[in-house]
Enzyme design. Structure first.
Site, PDB file in Angstrom:
ATOM      1  CE1 TYR A  97      43.724  25.534  38.165  1.00  0.00           C
ATOM      2  CE2 TYR A  97      44.444  27.763  38.637  1.00  0.00           C
ATOM      3  CZ  TYR A  97      43.481  26.778  38.719  1.00  0.00           C
ATOM      4  OH  TYR A  97      42.290  27.027  39.326  1.00  0.00           O
ATOM      5  NE  ARG A 150      33.392  32.282  40.808  1.00  0.00           N
ATOM      6  CZ  ARG A 150      34.677  32.549  40.622  1.00  0.00           C
ATOM      7  NH1 ARG A 150      35.061  33.328  39.618  1.00  0.00           N
ATOM      8  NH2 ARG A 150      35.602  32.024  41.417  1.00  0.00           N
ATOM      9  CE  LYS A 168      42.483  26.500  42.012  1.00  0.00           C
ATOM     10  NZ  LYS A 168      43.024  27.676  42.703  1.00  0.00           N
ATOM     11  CD  GLU A 239      39.365  26.317  42.963  1.00  0.00           C
ATOM     12  OE1 GLU A 239      39.570  27.313  42.231  1.00  0.00           O
ATOM     13  OE2 GLU A 239      39.834  26.219  44.112  1.00  0.00           O
ATOM     14  CG  ASP A 240      36.660  27.748  39.798  1.00  0.00           C
ATOM     15  OD1 ASP A 240      36.747  28.900  40.266  1.00  0.00           O
ATOM     16  OD2 ASP A 240      37.545  27.259  39.097  1.00  0.00           O
ATOM     17  CG  ASP A 262      42.093  28.329  46.173  1.00  0.00           C
ATOM     18  OD1 ASP A 262      42.871  28.800  47.023  1.00  0.00           O
ATOM     19  OD2 ASP A 262      42.309  28.368  44.957  1.00  0.00           O
ATOM     20  CG  ASP A 263      37.018  29.843  43.686  1.00  0.00           C
ATOM     21  OD1 ASP A 263      37.877  29.953  42.814  1.00  0.00           O
ATOM     22  OD2 ASP A 263      36.284  28.852  43.801  1.00  0.00           O
ATOM     23  CG  ASN A 402      41.963  33.950  36.384  1.00  0.00           C
ATOM     24  OD1 ASN A 402      40.871  33.416  36.367  1.00  0.00           O
ATOM     25  ND2 ASN A 402      42.766  33.881  37.443  1.00  0.00           N
TER      26      ASN A 402
END
Length: 542
Positions: A97, A150, A168, A239-240, A262-263, A402
């Site tokens: 990850y 994203r 993930k 996610e993202d 999760d973000d 990150n």
């Protein structure tokens, strides 16, 4: 041997990563299953196989090559892959990850070997349920779904973002023992705004711009409905997604289906966990803090909202809780005179002089906590960090963006510019810092402390919905595992060395909370932790 391996013989058995044991097939198994002559003569155990993998990894020149190798290993032998990773999580989490997965996503089409998970594209409109039925496993419990809109701090990388759902879900198993056969990584291919990717001949996704919101909403609605139809016990892990879409779709679905983002919620929970530990070290209460965010997108709003919820649980009104939090984005301080604010941002617009200077804002608002979720690498420069140190004996500074180059301030600079007084965490794992003979241990506010445990608790208890309150409990459960010895070193999160035990401990707290709230749809066991442990995946050949 499991049931699936008895249904298969010969080459098909060793070509299936779930049933393949490679050189660990015993001589009786080789004879019974038509494997004689298909494997070398030597019979090895899992330890010897893991030793060979370690030698292969040691010969690789960098972590991206190790990522590619481990991906290939998973394609060949699932059990051996998880045995290697779960034996040394501190080593392999940064490879599987963040930060390595960021580089892997950028090069996804170029390092692609074989498909993993599912790709549902706009071309499947009107028949998404039919497409989902092509997945061979019928008892899917979690789908991690991304549009690639994203990814980390990399922006819109479209189908290249598939590395994130894959990674993930690997952490669901590696960190919390959620059985891998119940997990499905999925890329919703809606195109990409990234013109360079669309022009790349090795790009694997649709070569078009994403659709307008109305068309996208209809597509996502069909997808969510199809998941309920084909996999009725499944939890959707968003996610993202692009920031505005992330906020919008969580609000759209969280009261209708079993899902979380999760973000937004995972990032908020791990941040709240680190903040709780930092405040334990300082001996202060959350209600007495002044918190300033750099970044007012989905992550910043999500963290701010969860902090508000935690403060409301402590007795503050929502208005009083929001007054503790200020946001600063690329256009400056979020304040009422701005005309470009979303409804989610507007509730944090407090009366203040307009400012596009972060240093002046720090000096004016005097925050005790500074949180970066901006993807603006180096944004917390020396003047800003020193200002925080002047205002606070133990400033709390979280640089959560990150990959590494996007961090608002490095651990080395944060400790150096505060003479070691800072309580610091980053979204990536920085190495230890030594200043004047003293070693500091920077924390990593990584969601992997939260979402695998949430996954295990949800997998076991089968609630119908997931609320923010569950993520507040997850934050507390994580913070409670940072003992006095770790806090004395300035560590804000549990050690990664025993991550499976840490996650199961958190999951047990969450499961207990779910049962206490009467949200579980299974019978409560006498010993929740033992029950959870009995449900976890074990990387062995039994």
């Amino acid at each position: 041997m499991n049931k699936r391996s008895h249904e298969t013989r010969g080459v098909a058995l060793i070509e299936n990563p779930v049933t393949n044991k490679g050189t660990a097939f015993t001589r009786p198994e080789r004879e019974a299953l038509g494997l004689e002559g298909l494997l070398p003569s030597s019979v090895e155990d899992l330890d010897r196989q893991a030793e060979r993998v370690a030698n292969h990894l040691a010969a690789k020149p960098d972590d991206l090559e190790r990522y590619v190798y481990l991906t290939g290993l998973l394609d060949r032998n699932e059990t051996l892959f998880y045995r290697v990773v779960m034996d040394d999580p501190m080593r392999f989490l940064p490879i599987l990850y963040d930060p390595t997965v960021g580089e892997a996503c950028l090069k996804f089409g170029h390092i692609f070997r074989r498909a993993r998970g599912m790709y549902v594209s706009l071309e499947h409109k009107g028949r998404i349920a039919q497409v989902l039925r092509n997945w061979p496993v019928k008892e899917v419990r979690f789908i991690c779904v991304s549009t690639g809109g994203r990814i980390l701090g990399l922006g819109d990388i479209g189908a290249n973002g598939m590395g994130i759902p894959i990674g993930k879900l690997q952490l669901y198993t590696a960190c919390a023992g959620v059985p891998p056969e119940t997990l499905l990584p999925l890329l919703l291919d809606i195109g990409t705004t990234n013109a360079a990717l669309r022009a790349d001949p090795l790009y694997l996704g649709l070569r078009r711009e994403p659709p307008a919101s109305e068309e996208l909403d209809a597509f996502v609605d069909e997808f969510v409905a199809a998941v309920q139809e084909v996999f009725p016990d499944c939890c959707l892990h968003f996610e993202d997604w692009k920031g505005t879409d992330a906020i919008r779709y969580l609000a759209r679905y969280q009261d209708r289906v079993l899902c979380y983002n999760d973000d937004i919620q995972g990032t908020a929970s791990v941040t709240l966990a680190g903040l709780a530990t930092a405040l334990q070290i300082k001996g202060e209460a959350l209600r007495d803090q002044r918190i300033l965010f750099l970044g007012a997108g989905s992550a910043g709003i999500g963290i701010a909202n969860l902090i508000v919820s935690a403060l409301v649980e402590e007795g503050l009104s929502p208005e009083a809780a929001r007054a503790k939090i200020s946001l600063f984005d690329v256009d400056g301080l979020i304040e009422p005179k701005r005309k470009d604010l979303s409804s989610e941002q507007r509730v944090f617009a407090h009366e203040a002089a307009p400012s596009d200077d972060l240093l002046m804002t720090v000096k004016a608002l005097k925050p005790t906590v500074l949180i970066g979720v901006s993807t603006a690498g180096g944004a917390f420069d020396r003047a800003i960090v020193e200002a925080m140190a002047k205002l606070n004996q133990r400033p709390i500074i979280f640089a959560l963006s990150n990959p590494t180059e996007k961090a608002e301030v490095s651990a080395q600079d944060a400790y150096a510019w505060t003479e070691g007084r800072v309580l610091y965490a980053a979204g990536v794992q920085f190495p230890d810092v030594e200043i004047d003979g003293k070693t500091y241990h920077p924390g990593q506010a990584n969601n992997f402390y939260i979402f695998p445990a949430v996954g295990l608790a949800v997998y076991a208890t089968r609630p119908e919905r997931i609320t923010d309150a569950l993520f507040i409990e997850a934050a507390r459960a994580s913070a409670d595992q940072v003992g006095p010895d770790l806090r004395a070193k300035g560590m804000l999160f549990p050690s990664q060395r025993n991550i499976l035990d840490t996650e199961i401990t958190t999951a047990a707290r969450l499961a207990e909370w779910i049962f206490d709230q009467n949200k579980a749809t299974v019978e409560r066991p006498k010993d929740i932790r033992a029950w959870l442990e009995s449900l976890t995946y074990k990387p062995d050949y039994r």
